[in-house]
Scaffold this motif. Structure first.
Motif, short mmCIF file in Angstrom:
data_model
loop_
_atom_site.label_atom_id
_atom_site.label_comp_id
_atom_site.label_asym_id
_atom_site.label_seq_id
_atom_site.Cartn_x
_atom_site.Cartn_y
_atom_site.Cartn_z
N THR A 170 0.82 -1.20 0.00
CA THR A 170 0.00 0.00 0.00
C THR A 170 0.86 1.26 0.00
N LEU A 171 1.96 1.23 0.74
CA LEU A 171 2.83 2.39 0.83
C LEU A 171 3.69 2.57 -0.42
N THR A 172 4.08 1.47 -1.05
CA THR A 172 5.07 1.56 -2.13
C THR A 172 4.50 1.38 -3.53
N GLY A 173 3.21 1.06 -3.64
CA GLY A 173 2.64 0.85 -4.97
C GLY A 173 2.55 2.14 -5.78
N ASN A 174 2.95 2.06 -7.03
CA ASN A 174 2.88 3.20 -7.95
C ASN A 174 1.43 3.66 -8.07
N PRO A 175 1.13 4.94 -7.76
CA PRO A 175 -0.27 5.40 -7.77
C PRO A 175 -0.85 5.58 -9.16
N THR A 176 -0.04 5.41 -10.20
CA THR A 176 -0.58 5.51 -11.56
C THR A 176 -0.84 4.13 -12.16
N ASN A 177 -0.56 3.07 -11.39
CA ASN A 177 -0.82 1.72 -11.88
C ASN A 177 -2.27 1.33 -11.61
N PRO A 178 -2.90 0.60 -12.52
CA PRO A 178 -4.27 0.15 -12.29
C PRO A 178 -4.31 -1.10 -11.42
N VAL A 179 -5.46 -1.34 -10.79
CA VAL A 179 -5.63 -2.55 -9.99
C VAL A 179 -5.67 -3.77 -10.90
N TYR A 180 -6.41 -3.63 -12.02
CA TYR A 180 -6.57 -4.75 -12.96
C TYR A 180 -6.03 -4.36 -14.33
N ASP A 181 -5.50 -5.35 -15.02
CA ASP A 181 -5.00 -5.15 -16.37
C ASP A 181 -6.19 -4.98 -17.32
N ALA A 182 -6.20 -3.88 -18.08
CA ALA A 182 -7.35 -3.57 -18.94
C ALA A 182 -7.52 -4.59 -20.06
N ASN A 183 -6.45 -5.24 -20.45
CA ASN A 183 -6.53 -6.18 -21.55
C ASN A 183 -6.97 -7.58 -21.11
#
Length: 969
Positions: free
Chosen positions: A374-387
């Motif tokens: 939670t602290l280190t996850g990139n905030p621009t990454n999505p939770v789920y892969d769109a593809n």
């Protein structure tokens, strides 16, 4: 013939009962009013005809009417906070006017000590008492939290908000051992035990034996102090039914500020171009919102109590459903308590028993991994892969949503305690007691990580089952006698404890399906291929003791107490299985002397001195024996054979650690007992500390031996001051403050046979990979040991005082993780039916290693991670952009003051024959922390030899708001 005789007995009993009822029905009535010192009627006062169950409670105006049953009746008037009154009723009296005074004095309160009670005025030891009216209010998760900030010298930290682990740590008067348990002994209704199956609503009082002279009666188990818990019992009078329920909301106590998606994308701008390119995943994800929640809990407690002159009973049920602030974490707990006491033969024989049982079910996640992600996850990454619609995966960082959703940990355990007690009093001065107890604990935990949990294992299973039982028998007698001005008592007894534990655990992976969860652990292929593990253990130990105590009191002025305990443990070597522990204490009540009679403002002035020796046994059994361990299998003559080799040498001279403690104190009460307090100085030295030492092979079979070598000293001062500042008809204000100061010093770590110059302990974690603490003769336990930073070069290298980073000769002590000072303050204000309690507590003069900042407050890692906002703070005019380093910049002062508890309540005055009392309240716990510390909470681990480490893989502490109601019928 026997059947006819029994029938006659039954008919005779019924006949006599009917006669008794008839006679009682013809009794006369007496009425009256009970008032306080200001003349106001007192509602809810219990009025009981002594020696019977005949009783009533006063109404809203303090009035009562009671039909008497005895020929020479005596009425007992009692109410919490007021002095109990006994009033004989003459034949001609039909109306009584009773005035009750507030019980503002604490001098004659009964204090629970080992195997008995004494009046506070004749107490010679350092003992603190807290009753249910003084407990911390609200949604406490452990009975120990009831004492937070209430007892000088008793440090209580809440380091976690996990619903399945209260995270409560205790330390009394400093560090007393290098390897053993630092937790005080907990004794519940005379039996050593645990707090697992005790509801906080069932606790009446808690007494803390702090000094060695008080705790020595418990021998080896009393070194870290003793916490004596007295639970609620039945009472004489009509049956009463009580309900206490509350609804609670928990939130994270403090959030670490990390970069938002917008701030992350603006890093090139915010860093003046130091960061030129970011890894933009195209989403706007606030990971903490995916992991944390507002957690709701509700608790319900119902109790029934009552009895008569011969029999009384108490029964309760407590149910608590608690959500955790981290999703998929919760706990459901149900606690039962039944107690019954019965006296025979005019009180010469009394028999009692208690049963406590708790059933717990909980759910958990891999909280360390989740919080770190939670602290280190990139905030621009999505939770789920769109593809693919599957969980997004990231470089060196886990997806916290994946960790929560694809991991199931079920915790199930129960604990049962039964206690029986027989007391025989052949004469008034002599009591003989037999007490037996059986406690059993079972757990059965199952954890399943699905095949979607990671990209390495096709499903994982962990199973754990444990059972332990503790059997206790205690036989003791006490003779008490008063001859004119001489008052003495003699206690002698025997104690036996038998403990056994067995455990089984399994880890397996590579499963064909997720459908069965952890129900079929054998389906995984890894165990069959020798890649997983299955293990277990079983051990047992016994403790046998003989003990005695003498108390002497001359004319309520000169007081003496002495105790001995001779104790044997199966954990020790054959040469030192038995130890003798002793204590002596005395007190001089100066206020009782003739020369003090004209000093009217002094109600109590008592000087006390005590010295006691207690012992510590190892945590684990069999450590005095030569121990072997199985190793990896080897191929011999075409067959795989499991290897076995010595792992630790035998030590037949293994013996007790011994704590020698001196306590000097002064107790006082002034101005009609409206101002009272105490001050204590202590010095405790623990000798023959156990630790593992390296030895040569040969002549030894193994390279290490556990031996008694070291010495540690703690010294300090404790002070308590309490004052009834305002006390009139409508307003009351009571202020209580306490303060403690403690320092420790390791005086010895080596002798002629075993040598250790120092101990380097703790770990910074990767990639720094340095030890964090130094334990050395002449120094304090808890010292941080690293490099002191005094600047930074233009290229981003740390400037180190006295040398270079990484050079061990440049390392120095950077602080200490154990607070030297603690304080608590409580203000209790009441106005008519309203009451307000505010409690503060704080810890001072200590440091914390902020592990998260040390490892992630640097641009060196690139932009695949998120970072704390403190990364944007320049250090010595520079951004941190080199590899993480263990330097003093990341060791922060931990000093804090907490608004720990605020409770606002209202007590309704009801004119009802059904509802006797009604109270509603609003309470808050851990409301706000005044601190300069940049982590979640400065209340971090202080136990062990590496205190003050704030790990980034914990479960954050919480802030709690509760709305509650108490009803009495």
């Amino acid at each position: 013939m026997n059947g006819t005789l029994e029938l006659k007995k039954i008919m005779l009993s019924v006949f006599l009962f009917l006669i008794a009822v008839s006679i009682s029905a013809q009794g006369r009535k007496v009425s009256g009013t009970v008032k306080d010192a200001d003349g106001s009627g007192l509602p809810g006062v219990t009025v009981v005809e002594k020696g019977t169950t005949n009783g009533v409670s006063t109404d809203l105006d303090g009035a009562f009417t009671l039909t008497l049953t005895g020929a020479h009746p005596v009425l007992v008037f009692s109410s919490i906070g007021y002095v109990t009154i006994e009033k004989s009723v003459a034949p001609s009296q039909t109306n009584l006017q009773i005035k009750m005074s507030e019980d503002v004095t604490v001098l004659d309160d009964v204090v629970v000590v080992g195997y008995g009670t004494v009046k506070r005025s004749t107490l010679t030891n350092a003992v603190s008492s807290v009753n249910s009216d003084q407990f911390v209010q609200g949604a406490v998760t452990s009975p120990l939290q009831l004492l937070q900030g209430k007892v000088a010298g008793l440090a209580i930290n809440t380091t976690s908000g996990d619903p399945n682990d209260s995270g409560v740590q205790l330390m009394l008067r400093g560090v007393s051992t290098l390897t053993g348990n630092q937790q005080p002994l907990v004794v519940i209704d005379g039996v050593p035990g645990t707090l697992n199956n005790i509801s906080v609503d069932d606790i009446e009082t808690i007494d803390v034996l702090k000094d060695g002279s008080a705790a020595a009666i418990y021998g080896t188990r009393g070194t870290n102090g003793v916490i004596l818990i007295t639970t609620k019992k039945g009472s004489t009078g009509k049956a009463t039914l009580s309900y206490h329920g509350y609804l609670s909301l928990e939130q994270i106590s403090n959030e670490i500020d990390v970069l938002s998606p917008d701030e992350f994308r603006r890093l090139p701008e915010l860093t003046d171009g130091l960061v030129s390119v970011i890894n933009d995943g195209g989403a706007n994800t606030v990971w903490k919102d995916k992991v944390f929640r507002d957690a709701w809990s509700h608790t319900h407690h119902i109790s029934l109590q009552g009895g008569d002159a011969q029999t009384n009973y108490y029964a309760s049920v407590n149910y608590r459903k608690r959500e955790g602030i981290m999703k998929n974490t919760d706990q459901e707990r149900t606690t039962f308590k039944i107690g019954l006491d019965r006296s025979f033969f005019d009180g010469k024989l009394s028999v009692g028993g208690d049963i406590n049982y708790v059933i717990v079910k909980g759910s958990a996640v891999d909280q360390g991994a989740v919080y770190f992600a939670t602290l280190t996850g990139n905030p621009t990454n999505p939770v789920y892969d769109a593809n693919t619609g599957k969980y997004s995966t990231f470089y060196e960082v886990e997806n916290p949503v994946r960790l929560i959703n694809e991991y199931q940990k079920d915790l199930k355990w129960n604990e049962f305690t039964s206690t029986g007690k027989i007391v025989y009093r052949p004469i008034e001065e002599l009591s003989l007691t037999a007490l037996g107890s059986l406690r059993t604990y079972n757990n059965n935990n199952g954890t399943f990580a699905t095949r979607n949990y990671d990209d390495i294992h096709d499903g994982q299973v962990w199973r754990e089952a444990m059972y332990n039982e503790s059997k206790t028998l205690e036989l003791y007698g006490q003779y008490s006698k008063a001859i004119k001005q001489h008052d003495f008592s003699i206690l002698g007894g025997y104690s036996y404890n038998d403990f056994e534990e067995q455990n089984f655990n399994l880890y397996n992976y590579n499963y064909p399906t997720d459908a069965l969860g952890y129900a079929k652990p054998g389906l995984g292929m890894a165990l069959k291929e020798g890649l997983a593990s299955m293990d277990g253990h079983k051990f047992m130990n016994k403790l046998i003791s003989f003990f005695g105590r003498v108390n002497y009191n001359y004319d309520e002025k000169y007081l003496f107490s002495g105790s001995l305990r001779y104790e044997g443990s199966s954990k020790f070597g054959k040469n030192h299985q038995w130890g003798l522990f002793y204590a002596a204490s005395g007190a001089w009540r100066i206020s009782q002397e003739k020369f003090m009679r004209n000093v009217k403002f002094v109600n109590e002035l008592k000087l006390k001195v005590g010295y006691g020796v207690t012992g510590i046994e190892p945590t684990n059994p069999y450590q005095s024996h030569l121990r072997y361990a199985f190793g990896d299998p080897v191929l011999i003559n075409g067959q795989w054979v499991r290897t076995v080799a010595p792992t630790e040498n035998a030590n037949p001279d293994l013996k007790w650690e011994e704590k020698h403690e001196l306590n000097i104190g002064l107790d006082f009460a002034l101005f009609k007992n409206r101002l009272s307090g105490s001050i204590d100085y202590y010095r405790r030295e623990t000798r023959d500390l156990l630790y593992t030492y390296n030895v040569p092979v040969p002549p030894n079979l193994a390279s290490t031996t556990l031996a008694n070598v070291g010495t540690v000293e703690n010294s300090g001062v404790e002070a308590v001051l309490s004052g009834l500042v305002v006390n009139n008809r409508d307003w009351k204000l009571n202020l209580t403050a306490n303060f403690s100061y403690n320092t420790n010093k390791l005086k010895k770590l080596s002798n002629e046979k075993y040598q250790r110059d120092f101990l380097e302990l703790g770990s910074t974690g990767a990639p720094v990979q340095k030890s964090t603490h130094l334990v050395k003769e002449g120094g304090a336990i808890g010292n941080f040991y690293g490099w002191k930073s005094i600047g930074m070069t233009e290229s981003g290298e740390w400037v180190i005082e006295g040398g270079e980073y990484g050079d061990n000769s440049s390392r120095t002590v950077l602080g200490n993780g154990i607070p030297t000072m603690r304080a608590g303050f409580t203000a209790a204000l009441s106005y008519k039916n309203f009451d307000l309690t505010v409690s503060l507590r704080g810890a001072f003069d200590y440091q914390i290693l902020n592990q998260y900042r040390m490892l992630y407050e640097t641009f060196e890692k690139g932009t695949q991670f998120n970072y704390p906002k403190t990364l944007l703070d320049k250090v010595y005019g520079q951004y941190v952009r080199k590899s993480p380093a263990y330097v003093s910049y990341y060791i922060e002062n931990g000093d804090y003051v907490k608004i720990d508890n605020v409770t606002l309540g209202y007590n309704f005055k009801l004119k009802s024959s059904v509802i006797q009392n009604l109270r509603v309240y609003l309470s808050g716990l851990n409301l706000y922390t005044f601190t300069g510390y940049k982590g979640v909470d400065p209340e971090v681990n202080f136990n062990g030899l590496t205190p003050g480490m704030d790990s980034y893989t914990g479960y954050p502490t919480t802030r709690t708001f509760s709305l509650g109601v108490k009803i009495g019928f």
